[in-house]
Write an enzyme that holds these catalytic residues in place. Structure first.
Site, mmCIF file in Angstrom:
data_model
loop_
_atom_site.group_PDB
_atom_site.id
_atom_site.type_symbol
_atom_site.label_atom_id
_atom_site.label_comp_id
_atom_site.label_asym_id
_atom_site.label_seq_id
_atom_site.Cartn_x
_atom_site.Cartn_y
_atom_site.Cartn_z
ATOM 1 N N TYR A 96 0.759 -1.273 0.103
ATOM 2 C CA TYR A 96 0.079 -0.090 0.087
ATOM 3 C C TYR A 96 1.031 1.135 -0.063
ATOM 4 O O TYR A 96 0.554 2.221 -0.375
ATOM 5 C CB TYR A 96 -0.945 -0.012 1.251
ATOM 6 C CG TYR A 96 -1.929 -1.297 1.248
ATOM 7 C CD1 TYR A 96 -2.851 -1.261 0.412
ATOM 8 C CD2 TYR A 96 -2.026 -1.915 2.373
ATOM 9 C CE1 TYR A 96 -3.837 -2.260 0.305
ATOM 10 C CE2 TYR A 96 -2.789 -2.961 2.497
ATOM 11 C CZ TYR A 96 -3.690 -3.296 1.373
ATOM 12 O OH TYR A 96 -4.618 -4.109 1.318
ATOM 13 N N THR A 97 2.139 1.283 0.453
ATOM 14 C CA THR A 97 2.832 2.244 0.798
ATOM 15 C C THR A 97 3.670 2.497 -0.697
ATOM 16 O O THR A 97 4.119 1.681 -1.119
ATOM 17 C CB THR A 97 3.684 2.356 1.939
ATOM 18 O OG1 THR A 97 4.767 1.337 1.904
ATOM 19 C CG2 THR A 97 2.709 2.054 3.165
#
Length: 746
Positions: free
Chosen positions: A122-123
């Site tokens: 996600y990052t």
């Protein structure tokens, strides 16, 4: 060949020793401890290098962190992806790193829970501008390269750091048999100390401490460690640093605006709330966490009243919570010799300067080699320009133009190849002028580098100027102020309690409660069925309540812990362990040094203190030795031992007054005889002492005999004066059945 030839047989003890030693050295050198040169552990170095290879510099578009982690573990670091990602996240957290190396987009954790970061899918992440200080000289011949784990790629053995990164972001690690704990520091302070060493190699540690004042954490919490302790820490390479939260006053509330390094606001809130639930922090009424994006730390403490000493309360919280925290310091690093060692500040900076000097020398020599090579090529190209027609004829007409050019113009192989690879448009007159300008510029640069390589003083000047420039560009002001303060001390429990007047009420069956104020009619309170009023004592909520049972044992408990008088209270048997069949008969309330007279109905007594009667455990302590059939009397308080008089009255109506000074001061015992009771009149149904009272000169007492009451003023009491243990005087006939005595305010 025998099958046994494929392996070696050695004793298990020798194998285990060798294997553990190999493992230990691996953990020490290749995992847990940082290298003094770039201040990085292997996993951190590989992450930064892999991101630079992916083109993720500060100006690039960030990519998924999973992409970076995949490259790191697939090419350079064959370990778990979660451990690798945690190392990446740590370098991106501004509350963990003083100068973050990675710019993270997405959830990278919070001070409340640093490990609450989102999954790497996600990052996104990229390098920060500060990371350029580790990478900018990487391709300039400044480092040694080694093969990766499978031998298919090359990776740098270290990064050519332009600043002492080891001190700037610090490091923590646990190896085998050793550990490291290096706190972060301020770039401008460390660079200033390095410049001082460059200009004055004989500078002492005290001189360097004039530049490096102490650690500089990412938070604005105060560092309260004294300056001399910080100097000792830098001198030995080991020690500790104590940091304290910062607070202000707003509208009567206490607002905490900065916490020590790595302290979670949620944990601090829980620690304070735990004390409040345990009734150990009654000075606080409420607790709120108002932290947000604009105020990363804002903890609001609401005192119970405006009279609460905020500074004293905070001193207590500093001592009992993580609002004040100590950090261990252990400057253990891998030196330039490849060995771990605890170094003092001066040795660490000197060794890093040797590393930096070697790095700059490598860079200059590498640049000089490239300049020499380029000049060599330009020289060959200029020769071709001087006889361009002949060069063209050889290229067009000869089968082996390379060898002919070399022979005809005395060129080297590099020069001949460069001429043959030159495009036709580069042979124009304008290009010739550009080549001449480039040659002049390179010759000037070669001369400058030659001077630097030959002059150690000029080389130190170059390193100094680069340090000063980097510190100015990437440095900032100190965040952690250095404030000289005393270590916090927890307040005594009574100091935390609001001092309020209370009346402690004891029932005949041993139930106790505390009512606010002194205007309380204890006898008129409601009691459980079959129970009744026994005794009451007036005092303050900060004082100690003492209970004495029928066996002569005393028990103590703080008055503020007693239940409210709105109900029936609680049985003392729930707080204390009384002997079988024993019942509480007396009550006292006062400060620890308050003196009182403790007596029995048998006519014996002594002077003691509240502190002496305060038992430290539930079983209490033996206070007064009672004769068979006798009971303990309600204690009488002593105000001035030299002037006070004790008044003793018996059930037969005999009253005696004598000086309290005639009684001994004991912690426990039977005491001395107070009044003479003839042997014939003693016994369970005979004459007994029914009460005692202490008065000063001019005082008065009230005697009660059923419904009758007699007040004796000082002029009357003087008539009953006598020596201790005498018979005393006989009261009027109607008061010879006295059942209790009280002092009367004058």
């Amino acid at each position: 060949m025998s099958p046994q030839a494929n392996f070696e047989q050695i004793p298990l003890r020798e194998y285990a020793e060798r294997a553990y030693l190999d493992y230990s050295m691996y953990v020490v050198l290749d995992r847990a401890l940082p290298f003094i040169g770039d201040g990085l552990k292997p996993v951190q170095r590989r992450i930064v290098y892999a991101m630079s290879e992916l083109g993720l510099d500060a100006g690039a578009k960030p990519k998924k962190s999973a992409r970076t982690v995949g490259d790191v573990i697939g090419k350079f670091h064959p370990h778990g992806d979660s451990a690798c990602y945690e190392a990446l996240v740590l370098m991106a957290q501004p509350f963990s790193y003083r100068y973050p190396l990675i710019d993270g987009q997405g959830n990278f954790g919070s001070p409340d829970d640093p490990k609450s970061f989102a999954a790497m899918r996600y990052t996104e992440s990229r390098l920060t501008p500060f990371a350029e200080l580790l990478l900018s000289e990487l391709g300039q011949g400044t480092v040694e390269w080694s093969a990766n784990f499978d031998g298919t790629l090359q990776e740098p053995s270290w990064l050519p750091a332009r600043v002492p990164h080891l001190l700037l972001n610090g490091a923590t690690g646990i190896a085998v048999g050793m550990a490291t704990d290096i706190p972060p520091h301020n770039l401008r302070e460390v660079a200033s100390a390095c410049i001082r060493l460059l200009e004055d190699p004989e500078a002492t540690l005290e001189d360097l401490c004039g530049h490096v004042h102490g650690p500089d954490f990412p938070t604005a919490a105060e560092i309260i460690t004294p300056a001399h302790e910080l100097r000792d820490m830098y001198r030995c390479g080991t020690g500790s640093v104590r940091a304290r939260a910062v607070y202000t006053r707003e509208d009567g509330n206490i607002v905490v605006t900065a916490l020590p390094y790595q302290v979670s606001p949620a944990k601090v809130m829980e620690q304070i709330a735990t004390q409040m639930r345990a009734k150990k922090l009654p000075l606080l009424e409420d607790l709120r966490d108002e932290s947000d994006h604009q105020n990363p730390v804002r903890l609001v403490l609401v005192p119970r009243s405006s009279r609460v000493d905020a500074d004293g309360l905070m001193q207590h919280l500093f001592a009992t919570t993580d609002l004040e925290r100590s950090f261990r310091v252990n400057l253990n690093v891998i030196g330039l010799d490849g060995k771990p060692q605890v170094k003092d500040l001066r040795s660490l900076l000197l060794e890093w300067l040797r590393f930096r000097t070697d790095t700059v020398l490598r860079r200059l020599r590498h640049r000089l080699e490239r300049i020499e090579r380029r000049l060599h090529l330009l020289q060959g190209l200029r020769i071709a320009f001087l006889d361009l027609d002949e060069v063209i004829r050889i290229v067009r007409g000869e089968d082996e133009p390379r060898s002919v050019l070399m022979q005809r113009f005395a060129l080297s192989e590099l020069q001949a190849d460069y001429i043959l690879e030159t495009r036709l448009r580069q042979l124009a007159r304008l290009e010739e002028m550009k080549l001449d300008a480039e040659r002049d510029q390179l010759e000037h640069e070669r001369a400058r580098i030659s001077v630097l390589l030959k002059s150690p003083a000029k080389l130190r000047g170059l390193i100094r100027d680069e340090l000063r420039e980097d510190a100015e560009q990437y440095g900032d002001a100190r965040r952690s102020p250095l404030v000289a303060r005393q270590a916090a001390q927890a307040l005594d429990e009574t100091a935390l309690i609001a001092s309020e007047p209370v009346t402690v009420v004891l029932s005949a069956k041993g139930w106790v409660r505390a009512a606010r104020g002194h205007e309380v009619d204890a006898a008129a309170l409601g009691y459980r069925e079959g129970d009744a009023f026994l005794a009451a004592a007036r005092g303050r909520s900060t004082q100690q309540a003492i209970f004495i049972d029928s066996s002569g044992r005393a028990y103590g408990t703080p008055a503020h812990t007693l239940p409210s008088a709105r109900g029936n209270g609680e049985p003392l048997t729930g707080r204390f362990t009384l002997p079988a069949g024993a019942q509480v008969q007396a009550l006292a309330l006062g400060e620890a040094q308050q003196k009182l007279v403790l007596a029995s109905s048998a006519g014996y007594g002594f002077v003691t203190t509240i502190e002496a009667l305060s038992g430290r455990n539930k079983a209490g302590k033996q206070a007064i030795n009672l004769d068979d059939g006798s009971r303990v009397l309600e204690p009488a308080y002593v105000q001035d031992g030299a002037r006070d008089r004790i008044v003793v009255v018996t059930s037969a109506g005999h009253l005696l007054m004598f000086s309290v000074a005639e009684l001994p001061e004991l912690e426990r015992g039977k005491g001395l005889k107070l009044i003479e009771i003839p042997r014939a009149k003693r016994g369970s149904d005979g004459e007994t002492v029914v009460g005692i009272a202490v008065v000063d000169e001019g005082g008065a007492v009230a005697l009660y005999a059923g419904q009758r009451k007699l007040t004796l003023k000082w002029a009357d009491l003087v008539n009953y004066g006598g020596a201790r243990a005498s018979r005393g005087g006989l009261l009027p006939r109607g008061l010879r059945g006295v059942d209790r005595i009280e002092t009367v305010p004058v």
